[in-house]
Design a protein around this motif. Structure first.
Motif, short mmCIF file in Angstrom:
data_model
loop_
_atom_site.label_atom_id
_atom_site.label_comp_id
_atom_site.label_asym_id
_atom_site.label_seq_id
_atom_site.Cartn_x
_atom_site.Cartn_y
_atom_site.Cartn_z
N SER A 81 0.83 -1.20 0.00
CA SER A 81 0.00 0.00 0.00
C SER A 81 0.87 1.25 0.00
O SER A 81 1.81 1.37 0.79
N LEU A 82 0.52 2.20 -0.88
CA LEU A 82 1.28 3.45 -0.97
C LEU A 82 0.38 4.63 -0.62
O LEU A 82 -0.29 4.64 0.39
N ASN A 83 0.36 5.61 -1.50
CA ASN A 83 -0.27 6.89 -1.19
C ASN A 83 -1.79 6.86 -1.31
O ASN A 83 -2.33 6.34 -2.28
N THR A 84 -2.44 7.43 -0.31
CA THR A 84 -3.87 7.70 -0.35
C THR A 84 -4.05 9.21 -0.41
O THR A 84 -3.62 9.92 0.50
N MET A 85 -4.65 9.68 -1.47
CA MET A 85 -4.79 11.14 -1.64
C MET A 85 -6.21 11.46 -2.09
O MET A 85 -6.72 10.86 -3.04
N THR A 86 -6.84 12.40 -1.40
CA THR A 86 -8.17 12.87 -1.78
C THR A 86 -8.19 14.39 -1.69
O THR A 86 -7.80 14.97 -0.67
N HIS A 87 -8.63 15.03 -2.75
CA HIS A 87 -8.76 16.49 -2.75
C HIS A 87 -9.67 16.91 -1.60
O HIS A 87 -10.71 16.28 -1.36
N PRO A 88 -9.33 17.97 -0.87
CA PRO A 88 -10.15 18.40 0.28
C PRO A 88 -11.62 18.60 -0.06
O PRO A 88 -12.50 18.36 0.78
N ASP A 89 -11.93 19.03 -1.27
CA ASP A 89 -13.32 19.26 -1.66
C ASP A 89 -14.11 17.97 -1.81
O ASP A 89 -15.35 18.01 -1.92
N TYR A 90 -13.40 16.82 -1.83
CA TYR A 90 -14.06 15.53 -2.07
C TYR A 90 -13.98 14.60 -0.86
O TYR A 90 -14.35 13.44 -0.97
N LYS A 91 -13.51 15.10 0.25
CA LYS A 91 -13.43 14.26 1.44
C LYS A 91 -14.83 13.94 1.97
O LYS A 91 -15.77 14.70 1.80
N GLY A 92 -14.91 12.76 2.63
CA GLY A 92 -16.18 12.34 3.21
C GLY A 92 -17.11 11.64 2.25
O GLY A 92 -18.26 11.33 2.60
N ARG A 93 -16.64 11.36 1.04
CA ARG A 93 -17.49 10.71 0.04
C ARG A 93 -17.17 9.22 -0.13
O ARG A 93 -17.74 8.56 -0.99
N GLY A 94 -16.23 8.71 0.66
CA GLY A 94 -15.88 7.30 0.56
C GLY A 94 -15.04 6.94 -0.65
O GLY A 94 -15.00 5.76 -1.06
N LEU A 95 -14.36 7.91 -1.24
CA LEU A 95 -13.58 7.64 -2.44
C LEU A 95 -12.43 6.67 -2.17
O LEU A 95 -12.15 5.78 -2.99
N PHE A 96 -11.76 6.84 -1.04
CA PHE A 96 -10.62 5.98 -0.72
C PHE A 96 -11.03 4.51 -0.70
O PHE A 96 -10.37 3.65 -1.28
N VAL A 97 -12.14 4.20 -0.05
CA VAL A 97 -12.59 2.81 0.05
C VAL A 97 -12.91 2.25 -1.33
O VAL A 97 -12.52 1.12 -1.66
N GLU A 98 -13.59 3.02 -2.16
CA GLU A 98 -13.93 2.54 -3.51
C GLU A 98 -12.68 2.34 -4.35
O GLU A 98 -12.57 1.37 -5.10
N LEU A 99 -11.73 3.26 -4.25
CA LEU A 99 -10.48 3.13 -4.99
C LEU A 99 -9.71 1.89 -4.55
O LEU A 99 -9.20 1.13 -5.37
N ALA A 100 -9.60 1.70 -3.24
CA ALA A 100 -8.85 0.56 -2.72
C ALA A 100 -9.50 -0.76 -3.12
O ALA A 100 -8.82 -1.71 -3.52
N LYS A 101 -10.83 -0.85 -3.03
CA LYS A 101 -11.52 -2.08 -3.44
C LYS A 101 -11.27 -2.37 -4.91
O LYS A 101 -11.07 -3.53 -5.31
N THR A 102 -11.27 -1.33 -5.73
CA THR A 102 -11.02 -1.50 -7.16
C THR A 102 -9.62 -2.06 -7.39
O THR A 102 -9.42 -2.99 -8.19
N VAL A 103 -8.63 -1.48 -6.70
CA VAL A 103 -7.25 -1.95 -6.84
C VAL A 103 -7.11 -3.38 -6.36
O VAL A 103 -6.49 -4.23 -7.02
N TYR A 104 -7.67 -3.69 -5.20
CA TYR A 104 -7.51 -5.03 -4.62
C TYR A 104 -8.17 -6.10 -5.50
O TYR A 104 -7.62 -7.19 -5.70
N ASN A 105 -9.35 -5.80 -6.03
CA ASN A 105 -10.01 -6.75 -6.93
C ASN A 105 -9.17 -6.98 -8.19
O ASN A 105 -9.06 -8.12 -8.68
N TYR A 106 -8.59 -5.92 -8.69
CA TYR A 106 -7.73 -6.01 -9.87
C TYR A 106 -6.51 -6.88 -9.60
O TYR A 106 -6.16 -7.76 -10.39
N CYS A 107 -5.87 -6.65 -8.45
CA CYS A 107 -4.68 -7.43 -8.09
C CYS A 107 -5.02 -8.90 -7.82
O CYS A 107 -4.27 -9.81 -8.19
#
Length: 316
Positions: A81-107
């Motif tokens: 696991s490396l960098n988790t980055m979310t623009h301040p205007d988009y925080k609280g939308r669950g983007l990190f979890v969706e991104l991580a699930k996408t990566v893990y399923n791909y791997c």
């Protein structure tokens, strides 16, 4: 909102936005040369970055880095696991979890064994509660004021050399480990010598061009050095011999403090206690998740079997 596993061409196209988002999130720059080194020059093949794209703009990223891990003497392809980055205007939308699930399923579909990483105290609960991670161990930083305990005792007759360019053969060192990141000669060259932002000193014990043990240090600030990595094949005499040379080098170059990670219960930890190292901060979390059914989770998450150093975490 589009969640996209990016190819190299896409990554290059978003390079400036990636750098700008990194600065916005971490308040420090990440140069293009460092981005290229970290994401595109890794000797383990593959680019595993997932971007959240909104109206053509990069607004969040989660990335993992391809590595190999040794589990009970067998080498597996895995990711870190490396960098988790979310623009301040988009925080609280669950983007990190969706991104991580996408990566893990791909791997997982590509057969990777699992993920490991070093979440901080903010992200750890999200990894555990929402991404099926298990905490393995919390690693304190051991620190010694060597200027106040400056006697140097050489404990073996081993000849210590500097090999900052990693020109000797390191390939077999990690192949029989319990649990660790597998570090080939090429991996070590990339991780340390080719690093565009940090300079490392590598002290080695060599026999017939093959490295038997090494210890790598980095200057952290004016009078503070980190022992970021070492390998001693379980031989405390080699560890103490390398440490005595490292300590001498640091004292001769104006150093006062040395820090290292070492788990409680090892002979190296006992040796460091004798050398007046004591627990300090930061405390670092280490954990991960398994992707494949044939991986023994009890093995994967066994803290006492893992050998972890500072430079296994990408921030050192």
């Amino acid at each position: 909102m589009e969640y996209k596993i990016v190819a190299v061409d896409d990554f290059n196209r978003y390079m400036k936005e990636f750098s700008d988002l990194y600065y916005l999130c971490f308040k420090q720059p990440m140069s293009e040369s460092e981005i290229v080194w970290r994401y595109l020059k890794n000797p383990n093949p593959g680019l595993f970055c997932c971007f959240a794209i909104d109206d053509g703009k990069l607004v969040a990223n989660y990335s993992v880095s391809p590595i190999q891990v040794v589990l009970n003497g067998k080498i597996y392809d895995a990711v870190q696991s490396l960098n988790t980055m979310t623009h301040p205007d988009y925080k609280g939308r669950g983007l990190f979890v969706e991104l991580a699930k996408t990566v893990y399923n791909y791997c997982a579909k590509k057969g990777y064994a699992g993920v490991i990483g070093f979440p901080n105290n903010v992200s750890n609960r999200t990894f555990v509660n929402k991404l099926n991670w298990s905490d393995v161990v919390a690693l304190p930083t051991l620190v010694c004021n060597v200027a106040d305990y400056s006697n140097v005792h050489f404990t073996t007759g081993d000849s210590i050399k500097l090999d900052n360019e990693f020109l000797y053969d390191y390939d077999d060192l990690y192949s029989k480990n319990n649990n660790s990141i597998y570090k080939s000669t090429k991996y070590l060259q990339w991780r340390y010598f080719e690093n565009p932002t940090n300079e490392y000193k590598n002290f080695v014990i060599v026999n017939d061009n093959k490295v038997e043990a090494y210890m790598i240090i980095k200057k952290y600030k004016e009078n503070f050095y980190n022992i970021v990595d070492y390998y001693d094949n379980g031989d405390i005499n080699k560890f103490s011999s390398l440490y005595s040379h490292v300590k001498k080098f640091i004292l001769e170059n104006g150093g006062k403090y040395i820090s290292i990670w070492e788990q409680l219960g090892t002979q190296e930890h006992l040796y460091l206690e004798k050398e007046r190292f004591a627990n300090s901060t930061p405390i670092t979390y280490f954990g991960g998740s398994v992707f494949q059914n044939d991986i023994d989770e009890n093995e994967y998450f066994c803290a006492n079997k893992w050998k972890i150093g500072m430079c296994d975490d990408n921030v050192y």
